[in-house]
Structure formats: structure tokens, C-alpha cells
Design an enzyme around this catalytic site. Structure first.
Site, PDB file in Angstrom:
ATOM      1  N   HIS A  25      13.288  -4.416  -1.918  1.00  0.00           N
ATOM      2  CA  HIS A  25      12.532  -3.881  -3.071  1.00  0.00           C
ATOM      3  C   HIS A  25      13.502  -3.702  -4.240  1.00  0.00           C
ATOM      4  O   HIS A  25      14.176  -2.688  -4.355  1.00  0.00           O
ATOM      5  CB  HIS A  25      11.894  -2.540  -2.668  1.00  0.00           C
TER       6      HIS A  25
ATOM      7  N   ASP B 114      15.022  -0.222  -5.230  1.00  0.00           N
ATOM      8  CA  ASP B 114      14.023  -0.171  -6.294  1.00  0.00           C
ATOM      9  C   ASP B 114      14.730  -0.232  -7.657  1.00  0.00           C
ATOM     10  O   ASP B 114      14.251   0.321  -8.645  1.00  0.00           O
ATOM     11  CB  ASP B 114      13.152   1.090  -6.175  1.00  0.00           C
TER      12      ASP B 114
HETATM   13 FE    FE Z   1       6.937   1.170  -7.014  1.00  0.00          FE
END
Ligand code: FE
Length: 388
Positions: free
Chosen positions: A64, A279
Site C-alpha cells: 500500500h 501508505d
Molecule cells: Fe486509504
């Protein structure tokens, strides 16, 4: 000519076990032997890499990540993703999933095509394993940093086009199961072997359970942008925490999660189900200032990324720091933190036959680090792509 390399004198974390004074041998792209120096047959002619006082581990896998070092996956170019691949390799990542944000149909199609091109051409850094489509089929109320303009319910026609263009390069789709049309989408993803992930969702416990029954196997950045836990309505978070079918992402930047919430996640899920992710956005590896996430403006102060509304917008985290923070904030040993950054993500996206651990037959994706998780050497499929 056969090209054999021996990494020796280091402590090997496979990560199933720790081997002191171990060797890792690889030939071309594959690992051929792992063990104690005294137990492994040493090749006569080989290039040697000395790992004295260092730890040798599988390369990190980030499933991610939106960007880094000034580049954003939504730039949809080979160059942007290649630069990102080089940046993450300098932090020990050997494989990753470029992750999109909610965007127009055209932009998503272009993003998927760009990732496909990168996979075909290869990179000068970490390997691209496919796309993580984060949104656009999420819940508007839990969109976080996703642009409201592009958040929408799934249209099967659009999904079909994306899947066709992607030609098996989509590995994960993060969606909200309570949104109209999600049931069909989850069934379709499960049938195609694409990971259906729940996130950016206000689902009740029952809605989340239905989704798990339909084939959801993963949860995006657990706790963040999920309906909160209530003891009479445990919600999506309750379902994610207690059901072993799901692997769960954790952003260990000490910003998205209080250390106690991080500990709670690791305690409830166990160390085999938690997947460390960054992220990260393009501001990772860059000074504080103004950046973009997709089309949205992000301001970074003290490494914290926020939209103008104050909403958190990804992170500036790198995988080496993720491992370091997990050890410190959750209190895990190095081997456990490495497991959550290597074999666990490999299992979550079903690439564990080739990646995620140091074992003969697997890809030679290797990182050499010190006790503080500083990266010295990163090797992707037998090639040194980063060296201090
Ligand atoms: Fe998200």
C-alpha cells in the site's frame, strides 16, 4: 556463465528462524542455499558480500504505497513509478504495489496501464507486483483523503474495463462492502483471485461479515477510516479484529495509530496476520512543504501529511522505519517485525511461493541491515539495486 553470489558472516533472519553466522547463496535470480556456514556446501567460485555485524533478511514488500521522493503513482508514467521503485529500494523494499486513489475512470485506466508497462519493462529498483486499487468504490463518509468527487459505487461495466486493461495486474481492490453493488464486485474479485480488501468503510459488523463470507480476505489500514468499535455494534473493526480469515494492514508511523492501538491489533490478530504498510505519498523522502495526492493538495509539517481540511493524507513512512517503529511501539523483536514486512504481505497477495522469505528456490530479494534497521544493501532478483 553462472553467476553465483554468497552473502556471509551475517545473522540471517529467514524470517521463520534466526541463523547466526549464516550464509545466503544465490545464483542469477534465485536463492540456492540458506544455512549455517558449516552446513552449507560453498561454491568454488562466487562473488562474496560480507555481512559482518549485519542482519540479512528478505526484502520488504509494501502492498500500500501511493508515492515517494516527489513522485506520485497517479502521475501515471513509467518514469514516476521507476523513480518510486528506486526510492523504496533505498529503504529496503524489494517489491511493492503502486496504489491508486479514487479518480476518474480515465485516470484509473491510465494508472493501471502505466503499472502494466512498468511490470513489462521492469524497474531499476524494487519490483512492481501489480496494482492496489484503493477506491473509488468506498464510503463517502469514510473517504479520508480521497477526493469526494470521484468516490462512487461500483459499476460492473467500469470494473470489467479496468480488469481487462489490467490483464491480471490488479492484486488488491479496497472497497466498502456496504456500498450498493459491492456484493457483486466482491464475488467477481474472489472468482478472479484478486484480493478483495475492506476499508474506507462504515460497515456494520453484519455487513462486514457478509463481505467476508463472499470472499473478502484483507483489510486496508486497520482502524483508519473504519466505523469505530462499539461493544454492542462491533462494526467492521470488530469483524476485522476477530476473524482469522483476514490479513490486516498496519501503518506504524506513530501518527495514524496510538501505540496502544498498534499493540491491540497485533495482540488480537497475532503476528502472522498483520501486514506493515507505509501508505506513503510523494512527500516521503522529501522536506516538509506542499505536495499532491492525486489531484488534492497536501501540506506536510513535521513529516505529517494533511489535506487543507486537516484530514490525514497518507504518510512519509518508509518500510525500514515501519520495522523500526513496530519494534519500538509494539515491543516486538526484530524477527517478528521483519515477518510482518515480508512473508505476511507475500501471503496476503499470494506471492509467497516466490517471495517473502529466504529459502532455496525463492527470488533473491534480500536486504542487509544493521541492528537499528538502517539499510546497507538491497538486492532485487539477484541484482544489487542499492548500496550505501
Ligand atoms: Fe486509504
Amino acid at each position: 556463465m553462472r553467476k553465483i553470489t554468497v552473502i556471509k558472516n551475517g545473522t540471517i533472519i529467514t524470517p521463520f528462524k534466526t541463523i547466526k553466522n549464516g550464509v545466503v547463496i544465490f545464483e542469477d535470480k534465485k536463492i540456492t542455499a540458506v544455512g549455517k556456514e558449516s552446513d552449507v556446501k560453498m561454491p568454488k567460485e562466487a562473488k562474496a558480500i560480507d555481512a559482518s555485524d549485519k542482519t540479512v533478511a528478505p526484502g520488504f514488500i509494501d502492498i500500500h504505497i501511493h508515492g515517494g521522493r516527489g513522485r506520485d503513482v497517479m502521475e501515471v508514467s513509467y518514469e514516476a513509478i521507476n523513480e518510486l521503485a528506486k526510492f523504496v529500494a533505498s529503504h529496503g523494499t524489494t517489491a511493492f504495489l503502486p496504489t491508486t486513489v479514487s479518480a476518474s475512470r480515465g485516470d484509473l485506466l491510465r494508472a493501471v496501464r502505466a503499472v502494466k508497462t512498468v511490470m513489462e519493462r521492469g524497474t531499476e529498483g524494487a519490483e512492481v507486483l501489480g496494482v492496489h486499487l484503493e477506491g473509488p468504490y468506498i464510503n463517502l463518509e469514510k473517504r479520508g483523503a480521497h477526493d469526494a468527487e470521484y468516490v462512487r459505487p461500483p459499476s460492473l461495466d467500469e470494473v470489467d474495463e479496468l480488469l481487462e486493461v489490467a490483464n491480471r495486474t490488479i492484486k488488491i481492490v479496497t472497497l466498502a462492502p456496504e456500498v450498493n453493488g459491492s456484493e457483486e464486485l466482491i464475488k467477481q474479485l474472489a472468482k478472479l483471485g484478486i484480493v478483495a480488501s475492506i476499508g474506507h468503510s462504515n460497515a456494520t459488523y453484519q455487513e462486514a461479515m457478509n463481505a467476508i463470507e463472499l470472499g473478502v480476505t484483507h483489510a486496508a489500514h486497520t482502524f483508519n477510516e473504519m466505523r469505530s468499535f462499539h461493544h454492542r455494534e462491533p462494526g467492521i473493526l470488530g469483524a476485522v479484529l476477530v476473524h482469522d480469515e483476514l490479513t490486516t494492514e498496519l501503518i506504524p508511523d506513530n501518527i495514524h495509530m496510538h501505540p496502544v492501538a498498534m499493540k491491540l491489533l497485533v495482540k488480537t490478530k497475532g503476528t502472522n496476520k498483520v501486514v506493515l504498510v507505509t501508505d506513503a505519498i510523494q512527500a516521503a523522502g522529501m522536506p516538509n512543504g506542499k505536495y499532491k495526492l492525486g489531484k488534492q493538495n497536501v501540506t506536510v509539517e513535521k513529516g505529517v501529511c494533511r489535506l487543507e481540511s486537516g484530514e490525514l493524507a497518507g504518510s512519509t513512512l518508509t518500510m525500514d522505519e515501519a520495522v523500526r517503529n513496530t519494534m519500538k511501539s509494539v515491543g516486538t523483536p526484530l524477527r517478528t517485525a521483519i515477518k510482518m514486512a515480508t512473508i505476511n504481505p507475500a501471503v496476503a497477495i499470494s506471492v509467497d511461493k516466490k517471495k517473502g522469505s529466504l529459502e532455496p528456490g525463492k527470488d533473491a530479494d534480500i536486504v542487509i541491515i544493521d541492528g537499528e534497521v538502517n539499510v546497507y544493501v538491497t538486492i532485487v532478483k539477484g541484482k544489487v539495486v542499492y548500496k550505501v
